[in-house]
Design a protein around this motif. Sequence first.
Motif, PDB file in Angstrom:
ATOM      1  N   GLY A   1       1.368   2.080 -18.459  1.00  0.00           N
ATOM      2  CA  GLY A   1       2.810   2.143 -18.677  1.00  0.00           C
ATOM      3  C   GLY A   1       3.185   3.275 -19.612  1.00  0.00           C
ATOM      4  O   GLY A   1       4.063   4.096 -19.313  1.00  0.00           O
TER       5      GLY A   1
ATOM      6  N   ARG B   1       3.343   0.717 -12.049  1.00  0.00           N
ATOM      7  CA  ARG B   1       2.350  -0.211 -12.617  1.00  0.00           C
ATOM      8  C   ARG B   1       1.991  -1.303 -11.604  1.00  0.00           C
ATOM      9  O   ARG B   1       0.817  -1.683 -11.468  1.00  0.00           O
ATOM     10  CB  ARG B   1       2.905  -0.820 -13.907  1.00  0.00           C
ATOM     11  CG  ARG B   1       1.971  -1.818 -14.587  1.00  0.00           C
ATOM     12  CD  ARG B   1       0.661  -1.186 -15.054  1.00  0.00           C
ATOM     13  NE  ARG B   1      -0.158  -2.158 -15.734  1.00  0.00           N
ATOM     14  CZ  ARG B   1      -0.115  -2.393 -17.051  1.00  0.00           C
ATOM     15  NH1 ARG B   1       0.714  -1.702 -17.816  1.00  0.00           N
ATOM     16  NH2 ARG B   1      -0.882  -3.291 -17.600  1.00  0.00           N
TER      17      ARG B   1
ATOM     18  N   THR C   1      -6.215   0.779 -17.276  1.00  0.00           N
ATOM     19  CA  THR C   1      -5.024   0.136 -16.729  1.00  0.00           C
ATOM     20  C   THR C   1      -4.077  -0.347 -17.816  1.00  0.00           C
ATOM     21  O   THR C   1      -2.854  -0.249 -17.671  1.00  0.00           O
ATOM     22  CB  THR C   1      -5.434  -1.051 -15.839  1.00  0.00           C
ATOM     23  OG1 THR C   1      -6.301  -0.589 -14.808  1.00  0.00           O
ATOM     24  CG2 THR C   1      -4.226  -1.716 -15.214  1.00  0.00           C
TER      25      THR C   1
ATOM     26  N   ASP D   1       3.472  -2.050 -20.880  1.00  0.00           N
ATOM     27  CA  ASP D   1       2.115  -2.393 -21.318  1.00  0.00           C
ATOM     28  C   ASP D   1       2.106  -3.687 -22.128  1.00  0.00           C
ATOM     29  O   ASP D   1       1.129  -4.437 -22.096  1.00  0.00           O
ATOM     30  CB  ASP D   1       1.541  -1.254 -22.163  1.00  0.00           C
ATOM     31  CG  ASP D   1       1.226  -0.020 -21.324  1.00  0.00           C
ATOM     32  OD1 ASP D   1       1.051  -0.160 -20.100  1.00  0.00           O
ATOM     33  OD2 ASP D   1       1.159   1.081 -21.902  1.00  0.00           O
TER      34      ASP D   1
ATOM     35  N   ARG E   1      -3.273   8.227 -14.012  1.00  0.00           N
ATOM     36  CA  ARG E   1      -3.899   6.952 -13.630  1.00  0.00           C
ATOM     37  C   ARG E   1      -5.410   7.035 -13.663  1.00  0.00           C
ATOM     38  O   ARG E   1      -6.092   6.118 -14.148  1.00  0.00           O
ATOM     39  CB  ARG E   1      -3.420   6.557 -12.231  1.00  0.00           C
ATOM     40  CG  ARG E   1      -4.066   5.291 -11.683  1.00  0.00           C
ATOM     41  CD  ARG E   1      -3.617   5.019 -10.255  1.00  0.00           C
ATOM     42  NE  ARG E   1      -4.059   6.051  -9.329  1.00  0.00           N
ATOM     43  CZ  ARG E   1      -5.253   6.082  -8.757  1.00  0.00           C
ATOM     44  NH1 ARG E   1      -6.151   5.143  -9.042  1.00  0.00           N
ATOM     45  NH2 ARG E   1      -5.576   7.040  -7.907  1.00  0.00           N
TER      46      ARG E   1
END
Length: 436
Positions: free
Chosen positions: A349, A126, A345, A75, A340
């Motif tokens: 991670g 990802r 978004t 991330d 998800r």
Amino acid sequence: MNQAPPERHHPGAFLVWCVAVSTYLLAVFHRSSLAVAGLAASQRFDISAAQLASFTMLQLLVYAAMQVPVGLLVDRFGPRAVMLSGTVVLVLAQIGFGFANSYELAVLARIFVGIGDALTFVCVLRLISSWFAPRQIPLITQITGPIGQVGAIVAAAPMTYALGTLGWTRSYVLAAALSLVAAVAVLLLVRDEPGRRTVRGSALSWSNIRSSLGASWAQPGTRLGFWIHFTTQFSSNVLGLLWGFPFFVRGENTSEAFANALLTIMVLAVIAAGPVLGWFVAAYPWHRSTLVLAIIWSMMFVWALVLLWPGDAPRWMLVVLVIVVGVGGPASMVGFDLGRTSNPTERLGGVTGLINQGGFVASLVLVVAIGLILDAATPGTSAAYTPEAFTLAMSFQYILWAVGLLQIWRYRRKTRARLLRDDPDRWGRFAGRDVS
């Protein structure tokens, strides 16, 4: 800010995916490269069977412990940078393992193999989320898992041949060179997002980490994903990693050749089931947890038949067992899809890392529990475990299934309610009148 999910996959998506999934396959190859080198390792380092087993256990412990930190790194720094770092770590770790001449140095090298391995999988997921359309993501994700696991299969023959012809050091240096090629491919061909080579998130501080992980774990979809991963994966993991061969040979009195065939069938079931489950999840996302529950109950039912069968279970029943248990592997990937669709978004991670811990924690608990039960049920210090001892030990799975099923039922309702609340148009269409 991260780009909105595309309506269709971007040009170049499959190139990025091919490089990423090949890098993941090589990571699994390195993870499994010791499987056929046990005797050679015992002789090289003059170690006992328990010390040899510690290589695998420490590697898995490191992998599980690294999942959340790796997710946070993805991330923060983007999947490309983290995957590249992991591949370089694998190269150096395998070279170190090849040149190690003591047990302590070998253990240290295998720990770093676990670290490099852990730095790979979250990055692949990802990248899939960034490059593919939402309806394609479940299928591509399900294909990715089995392809990666092929690394465990392809590690066997090449490493056996290399160890027999090139020797220990050259074999592991050559294996390291494969990931060096992968590192160059990641550097040149992978981009974090379409139109952006690198993506950077918020700086890593204790307050940001607490905030990000807290927000992710507060989502019932994240918790549902964790418990799905926890409940579906441990049975196949334990059979494939350690106890499957002894259970079939000692517990069910099969030949060694048939035991190996059963484990191969299980891997083939993993590969075949992945695309089918991916299609179902993409077509019927509202019923993802229903699919998982059906698979868990199927595993429990077939295991009960095998364990309660008077005497040795029929060979056809053992084949059915490994097929059903094998389907549990790709079923665990459904947990990532729930994470998800329940999180933004920029947190995926960390979410993936949280969920990915579930199956490995359960697997480690089961591996240890089976060993302790077998020792307790076997007189003295003998390792001649009886079928009765294996029946008792394998029955421990039902404790983990009971815990997992309770949590899945609990968070399934909460997740559905949250999805309907946050996006009633989309999820109401999938749910129809069934909104429970």
